[in-house]
Design an enzyme around this catalytic site. Structure first.
Site, PDB file in Angstrom:
ATOM      1  N   GLU A  16      -8.237   7.338   7.195  1.00  0.00           N
ATOM      2  CA  GLU A  16      -7.848   6.860   5.862  1.00  0.00           C
ATOM      3  C   GLU A  16      -9.048   6.245   5.141  1.00  0.00           C
ATOM      4  O   GLU A  16     -10.087   5.984   5.731  1.00  0.00           O
ATOM      5  CB  GLU A  16      -6.754   5.793   5.964  1.00  0.00           C
ATOM      6  CG  GLU A  16      -5.345   6.300   5.709  1.00  0.00           C
ATOM      7  CD  GLU A  16      -5.068   6.579   4.239  1.00  0.00           C
ATOM      8  OE1 GLU A  16      -6.025   6.581   3.414  1.00  0.00           O
ATOM      9  OE2 GLU A  16      -3.905   6.820   3.901  1.00  0.00           O
ATOM     10  N   ARG A  99       0.961  -5.579   6.550  1.00  0.00           N
ATOM     11  CA  ARG A  99      -0.487  -5.419   6.712  1.00  0.00           C
ATOM     12  C   ARG A  99      -1.070  -4.899   5.412  1.00  0.00           C
ATOM     13  O   ARG A  99      -0.376  -4.329   4.570  1.00  0.00           O
ATOM     14  CB  ARG A  99      -0.834  -4.471   7.858  1.00  0.00           C
ATOM     15  CG  ARG A  99      -0.453  -3.014   7.627  1.00  0.00           C
ATOM     16  CD  ARG A  99      -1.073  -2.125   8.707  1.00  0.00           C
ATOM     17  NE  ARG A  99      -0.636  -0.737   8.624  1.00  0.00           N
ATOM     18  CZ  ARG A  99      -1.174   0.182   7.829  1.00  0.00           C
ATOM     19  NH1 ARG A  99      -2.170  -0.145   7.009  1.00  0.00           N
ATOM     20  NH2 ARG A  99      -0.742   1.426   7.827  1.00  0.00           N
ATOM     21  N   ASN A 101      -3.133  -2.267   3.231  1.00  0.00           N
ATOM     22  CA  ASN A 101      -3.297  -0.823   3.311  1.00  0.00           C
ATOM     23  C   ASN A 101      -4.511  -0.391   2.488  1.00  0.00           C
ATOM     24  O   ASN A 101      -5.621  -0.813   2.769  1.00  0.00           O
ATOM     25  CB  ASN A 101      -2.015  -0.104   2.880  1.00  0.00           C
ATOM     26  CG  ASN A 101      -1.945   1.317   3.400  1.00  0.00           C
ATOM     27  OD1 ASN A 101      -2.450   1.594   4.489  1.00  0.00           O
ATOM     28  ND2 ASN A 101      -1.320   2.204   2.666  1.00  0.00           N
ATOM     29  N   GLU A 120       7.358   0.249   8.057  1.00  0.00           N
ATOM     30  CA  GLU A 120       7.701   1.229   7.025  1.00  0.00           C
ATOM     31  C   GLU A 120       9.200   1.278   6.756  1.00  0.00           C
ATOM     32  O   GLU A 120       9.795   2.348   6.614  1.00  0.00           O
ATOM     33  CB  GLU A 120       7.160   2.622   7.397  1.00  0.00           C
ATOM     34  CG  GLU A 120       5.650   2.634   7.582  1.00  0.00           C
ATOM     35  CD  GLU A 120       5.085   4.014   7.870  1.00  0.00           C
ATOM     36  OE1 GLU A 120       5.801   5.007   7.653  1.00  0.00           O
ATOM     37  OE2 GLU A 120       3.918   4.090   8.310  1.00  0.00           O
ATOM     38  N   ASN A 151       0.035   2.877  -1.684  1.00  0.00           N
ATOM     39  CA  ASN A 151      -1.162   3.705  -1.547  1.00  0.00           C
ATOM     40  C   ASN A 151      -1.847   3.807  -2.899  1.00  0.00           C
ATOM     41  O   ASN A 151      -1.239   3.613  -3.932  1.00  0.00           O
ATOM     42  CB  ASN A 151      -0.837   5.087  -0.987  1.00  0.00           C
ATOM     43  CG  ASN A 151      -0.969   5.132   0.525  1.00  0.00           C
ATOM     44  OD1 ASN A 151      -2.057   4.909   1.056  1.00  0.00           O
ATOM     45  ND2 ASN A 151       0.131   5.386   1.221  1.00  0.00           N
ATOM     46  N   ASP A 198      -0.107   9.988  -0.693  1.00  0.00           N
ATOM     47  CA  ASP A 198      -0.886   9.023   0.084  1.00  0.00           C
ATOM     48  C   ASP A 198      -1.992   8.454  -0.809  1.00  0.00           C
ATOM     49  O   ASP A 198      -1.729   8.026  -1.917  1.00  0.00           O
ATOM     50  CB  ASP A 198      -1.428   9.701   1.346  1.00  0.00           C
ATOM     51  CG  ASP A 198      -1.700   8.715   2.480  1.00  0.00           C
ATOM     52  OD1 ASP A 198      -2.334   7.678   2.216  1.00  0.00           O
ATOM     53  OD2 ASP A 198      -1.305   8.973   3.621  1.00  0.00           O
TER      54      ASP A 198
END
Length: 304
Positions: A16, A99, A101, A120, A151, A198
């Site tokens: 990522e 957390r 991202n 999630e 995202n 994403d």
């Protein structure tokens, strides 16, 4: 458009957050599940990796040659030369299931990032910005909330639009971004029917590039939300792109092996790798976060 080819068969569990370092002429990205930061230097072909103490969501270059890293519970300075992490500011320590991202730095040097529920399931994530305050301290402000998985974010070339995803809902939002960093007018930019949106990046022409989790492609949209032909990638889970190289016309694509069925891994053995291809329109040059003189007090985040 050319087909992407694998430049690093690293087979990340959750590759990522690719970002191009103009200073180093190298690409950084993270493996969230593998808890690592990776660097790829295309001219030499050199690779480097560092373990992280928590799950990393993103890294961005800092003006002093180090990096800013979003870990599970806050923003940290990271020095690749020593491998040392220094806590800069705590984020959402009252939400241990969350957390940090994805993140990016805009043209003014403001850092944007989102948080998410690591399971999630719960809409406990939010969208934040970070600026330098008095004495080098970091001022962290919350702009939007109610996300299960965030995202993006990503900024238009003229600095007036911010794109941000509600990934499980398949929605890409766009906000109006004012010069003072305030957001307004959240609205749906696009809906994704196949896979989940994403990471988001915007090129120099305003085209919005979005990785498709469980979609095997990079999606592209015009500035007014019209979908363009996608870029097929040999992986089921395509996470995010970054524009790099001296001319910013090399597109790098991160992917993930996580949640890929065995039969799909047999078809795409390089899933989790770093891919690249050449494109016609360059990206935007990444801005370094102004980090000189930052302290490491790890103050609690101000919820603004």
């Amino acid at each position: 458009m050319p087909q992407p080819h694998c430049v690093w068969d690293i087979r990340a569990e959750l590759g990522e957050g690719p970002v191009w370092s103009v200073r180093e002429q190298a690409l950084y990205f993270v493996d969230i599940v593998g808890q690592a930061i990776h660097r790829f230097h295309p001219e030499s072909g050199g690779h480097a990796s560092w373990a992280t103490p928590q799950r990393p969501g993103f890294v961005v270059p800092a003006s002093d040659g180090t990096l800013i890293c979003g870990l599970k519970d806050g923003l940290y300075g990271f020095d690749p030369a020593s491998g040392r992490f220094t806590c800069l500011v705590a984020v959402e320590r009252d939400l241990p299931g969350n957390r940090i991202n994805d993140g990016c730095v805009d043209s003014t040097g403001r850092l944007w990032f989102g948080t998410m529920d690591d399971g999630e399931a719960t809409p406990s994530g939010a969208l934040y910005s970070v600026t330098r305050g008095r004495g080098g301290r970091l001022d962290v402000l919350r702009h939007d909330e109610g996300y299960v998985v965030t995202n993006g974010p990503a900024i238009s070339p003229d600095g007036t639009k911010l794109y941000h995803n509600n990934s499980p809902a398949g929605i890409i939002y766009v906000f109006d971004l004012a010069p003072d960093g305030s957001l307004s007018g959240r609205r749906i930019f696009a809906r994704v029917a196949e896979g989940y949106p994403d990471g988001v990046v915007v090129d120099s022409a305003g085209t919005v590039w979005v990785g498709a989790w469980n979609g095997g492609r990079v999606m592209r949209f015009t500035p007014d939300g019209v979908e363009l032909p996608p870029v097929a990638v040999p992986a089921v889970n395509v996470t995010k792109v970054a524009f790099g190289g001296p001319d910013l016309r090399t597109l790098y694509v991160t992917t993930a092996r996580r949640n890929t069925p065995p039969d799909a891994l047999a078809r795409y053995p390089q899933a989790g790798g770093l891919f690249s291809l050449r494109v016609e329109v360059p990206g935007q040059a990444s801005r370094a976060f102004p980090a000189d003189g930052m302290d490491g007090l790890c103050d609690e985040v101000k919820q603004g």
